[in-house]
Design an enzyme around this catalytic site. Sequence first.
Site, PDB file in Angstrom:
ATOM      1  N   THR A 230       0.866  -1.166   0.000  1.00  9.18           N
ATOM      2  CA  THR A 230       0.000   0.000   0.000  1.00  9.18           C
ATOM      3  C   THR A 230       0.905   1.218   0.000  1.00  9.18           C
ATOM      4  OG1 THR A 230      -1.619   1.231   1.285  1.00  9.18           O
ATOM      5  CG2 THR A 230      -0.281  -0.316   2.515  1.00  9.18           C
TER       6      THR A 230
ATOM      7  N   GLU B 132      -5.089  -2.998   4.101  1.00 11.95           N
ATOM      8  CA  GLU B 132      -4.781  -3.625   5.391  1.00 11.95           C
ATOM      9  C   GLU B 132      -5.925  -4.516   5.885  1.00 11.95           C
ATOM     10  OE1 GLU B 132      -4.140  -0.551   4.509  1.00 11.95           O
ATOM     11  OE2 GLU B 132      -2.342   0.245   5.462  1.00 11.95           O
TER      12      GLU B 132
ATOM     13  N   LYS C 148      -9.701  21.877   8.907  1.00  7.68           N
ATOM     14  CA  LYS C 148     -10.055  22.412  10.220  1.00  7.68           C
ATOM     15  C   LYS C 148     -10.127  23.932  10.114  1.00  7.68           C
ATOM     16  CE  LYS C 148      -9.496  20.593  14.759  1.00  7.68           C
ATOM     17  NZ  LYS C 148      -8.615  20.085  15.777  1.00  7.68           N
TER      18      LYS C 148
ATOM     19  N   TRP D 135     -14.353  21.046  12.164  1.00 11.32           N
ATOM     20  CA  TRP D 135     -13.979  20.207  11.031  1.00 11.32           C
ATOM     21  C   TRP D 135     -14.983  20.355   9.896  1.00 11.32           C
ATOM     22  CZ3 TRP D 135     -12.034  14.754  12.962  1.00 11.32           C
ATOM     23  CH2 TRP D 135     -10.856  14.947  13.709  1.00 11.32           C
TER      24      TRP D 135
HETATM   25  P1  AMP Z   1      -6.565   1.300  -0.242  1.00  5.89           P
HETATM   26  O1  AMP Z   1      -5.805   0.645   0.828  1.00  5.89           O
HETATM   27  O2  AMP Z   1      -5.701   1.844  -1.335  1.00  5.89           O
HETATM   28  O3  AMP Z   1      -7.649   0.442  -0.757  1.00  5.89           O
HETATM   29  O4  AMP Z   1      -7.241   2.602   0.368  1.00  5.89           O
HETATM   30  C1  AMP Z   1      -8.078   2.513   1.486  1.00  5.89           C
HETATM   31  C2  AMP Z   1      -8.707   3.849   1.758  1.00  5.89           C
HETATM   32  O5  AMP Z   1      -9.585   4.246   0.698  1.00  5.89           O
HETATM   33  C3  AMP Z   1      -9.595   3.857   2.985  1.00  5.89           C
HETATM   34  O6  AMP Z   1      -8.871   3.961   4.168  1.00  5.89           O
HETATM   35  C4  AMP Z   1     -10.478   5.064   2.714  1.00  5.89           C
HETATM   36  O7  AMP Z   1      -9.827   6.273   3.030  1.00  5.89           O
HETATM   37  C5  AMP Z   1     -10.661   5.010   1.214  1.00  5.89           C
HETATM   38  N1  AMP Z   1     -11.943   4.368   0.895  1.00  5.89           N
HETATM   39  C6  AMP Z   1     -12.162   3.099   0.526  1.00  5.89           C
HETATM   40  N2  AMP Z   1     -13.471   2.881   0.292  1.00  5.89           N
HETATM   41  C7  AMP Z   1     -14.102   4.048   0.541  1.00  5.89           C
HETATM   42  C8  AMP Z   1     -15.474   4.476   0.503  1.00  5.89           C
HETATM   43  N3  AMP Z   1     -16.461   3.675   0.123  1.00  5.89           N
HETATM   44  N4  AMP Z   1     -15.733   5.742   0.854  1.00  5.89           N
HETATM   45  C9  AMP Z   1     -14.749   6.592   1.228  1.00  5.89           C
HETATM   46  N5  AMP Z   1     -13.454   6.255   1.263  1.00  5.89           N
HETATM   47  C10 AMP Z   1     -13.123   5.000   0.931  1.00  5.89           C
END
Ligand code: AMP
Length: 540
Positions: free
Chosen positions: A186, A331, A437, A442
């Site tokens: 990641t 993760e 902020k 927020w």
């Molecule tokens: P990744 O590990 O690249 O899949 O990224 C994960 C991150 O994507 C999460 O911690 C969120 O910040 C964002 N994310 C994933 N799904 C959503 C969703 N449905 N709505 C908003 N943010 C999301």
Amino acid sequence: MRGIMQAQSLLLHRLIDHADRYHGETEIVSRRVEGDIHRTNWSGIAGRSRQVANALDRLGVAAGERVATLAWNGYRHLETYFGVSGSQRVLHTLNPRLVPAQLAWIINHAEDAVVCFDMTFLPLIQAVHAQCPSVTHWVAYCDADKLPADTAIPNLYAYEALLSTESSTYTWPEFDEDSASSLCYTSGTTGNPKGVMYSHRSTSLHAMASAFPDCLNLGAMDAVLPVVPMFHVNAWGIPYAAAAVGSKLVFPGPAMDGASIYNLIEGEGVTMAAGVPTVWQMLLAHMDKEGLRFNNLKRTVIGGSACPPAMYDRFVNDLGVQVLHAWGMTEMSPLGTVGVLKSQHGDADAQRTQLLKQGRAVFGVDMKIVDADGKELPWDGKAYGDLLVRGPWILSDYYNPEGDSPLVDGWFPTGDVATIDPQGFMQITDRSKDVIKSGGEWISSIDVENIAMAHPDVLMAACIGVYHPKWDERPIIAVVKKPDSSPTREAILACFEGKIAKWQVPDDVVFVDAIPLGATGKMQKMVLREQLKDYRLPDA
Ligand code: AMP
């Protein structure tokens, strides 16, 4: 007292064996890099995954060694998924959208022994191979006669030539279900990329849970199109879940444009498709332009970024397709929550509001929100704080980490900021690093973006905070206009009226040619902030 049941470890080769025995004739369809449509079935995939395992034996790749892939979604990639993990090696999916230096760093950190790649990525392999001393074999996903002779890549094989001499008989080994099955990096916003090492047990449990009716709702009657790449958290685990329930799989290969995706959905009778909002944006734009509708598509899983309400309305109200809004992260294998109603009570508006949240935890995942002191916050749908999760498919530490375990009292801090309502529906308001902020309050950048994205002339919008001498930070919105449209600053700002509090409305609109997107299609606010670093608010 112990239970008296059979002790059978949860190993990934059981998934492909199951698909082979009970769903062998179910089709696996792929658009190939070569441009044509390729057809096989679960038995074909199973046989060739056993050939992959035999080939790895012959190449002398030991149990636990990493076999990387740099490939689009397709049947060869699927065979490699099962052949590698099933034979106790570790599948490491590389993201081709990374630059060569990042790729080489990741290959070296993982100490990959083999790298399999689609021919699209030959230039990338040529750029990195000399910097990757651990790699002993490079395998191109092509026929023997398509292998270029003049590459200088040592030990380069054509995948089809490698498989052609191997038997499709193989006895999968039995081993501990906590053994590593696959590895995914990641790219954090700070520091080096981090490796998440999934196990056979975690992936098997995730596969079973993600097929639940209130989750991705997968079954043997479905034809599933994972547009989400197999190099991004294993296409959200869909290849494994599909094998468990025997769904037909339809792979888009490299063609992600609206027309190609639409043609696959219609041509292959796709009932469920999964992807990030940016991909659906392209599909919907194509359908709008051509006046098209779906004939078979029943559900779409939207995740990776928040589903814009305008996109939800288009799918649900105009096209009659159910939207499953899902949240998760690398993760977490990745599934954490899915927005499926708990009851049909409430009017359509209330149901829409609920379904647009990121949803309830899937069985296996537990979550909580905490304040800055780590104190748990109430589930009232209003209090927002850092979101923490735990469960059997959530990491306990990164692979060969640079620091301490990220866990806090056994919980993994997601880096997302969220509310949870009394029904257990979680809603992300921001990434903790993207929260704006202003005067101590927020502002959710997602809320602001969703409103702007509903404007008919806006293609994409990103809200960031910029310095303000009095309020510390104020929101501005960067907007990409739709082709052939020219909305004014005032027209964009007018669309916020009455939708959010006055102090949450952006102070300015900045028109940009593009919003920077990361390797997994998410907006890169850090890059955008850097691009706009000389921007000054009119009153600052
Ligand atoms: P990744 O590990 O690249 O899949 O990224 C994960 C991150 O994507 C999460 O911690 C969120 O910040 C964002 N994310 C994933 N799904 C959503 C969703 N449905 N709505 C908003 N943010 C999301």
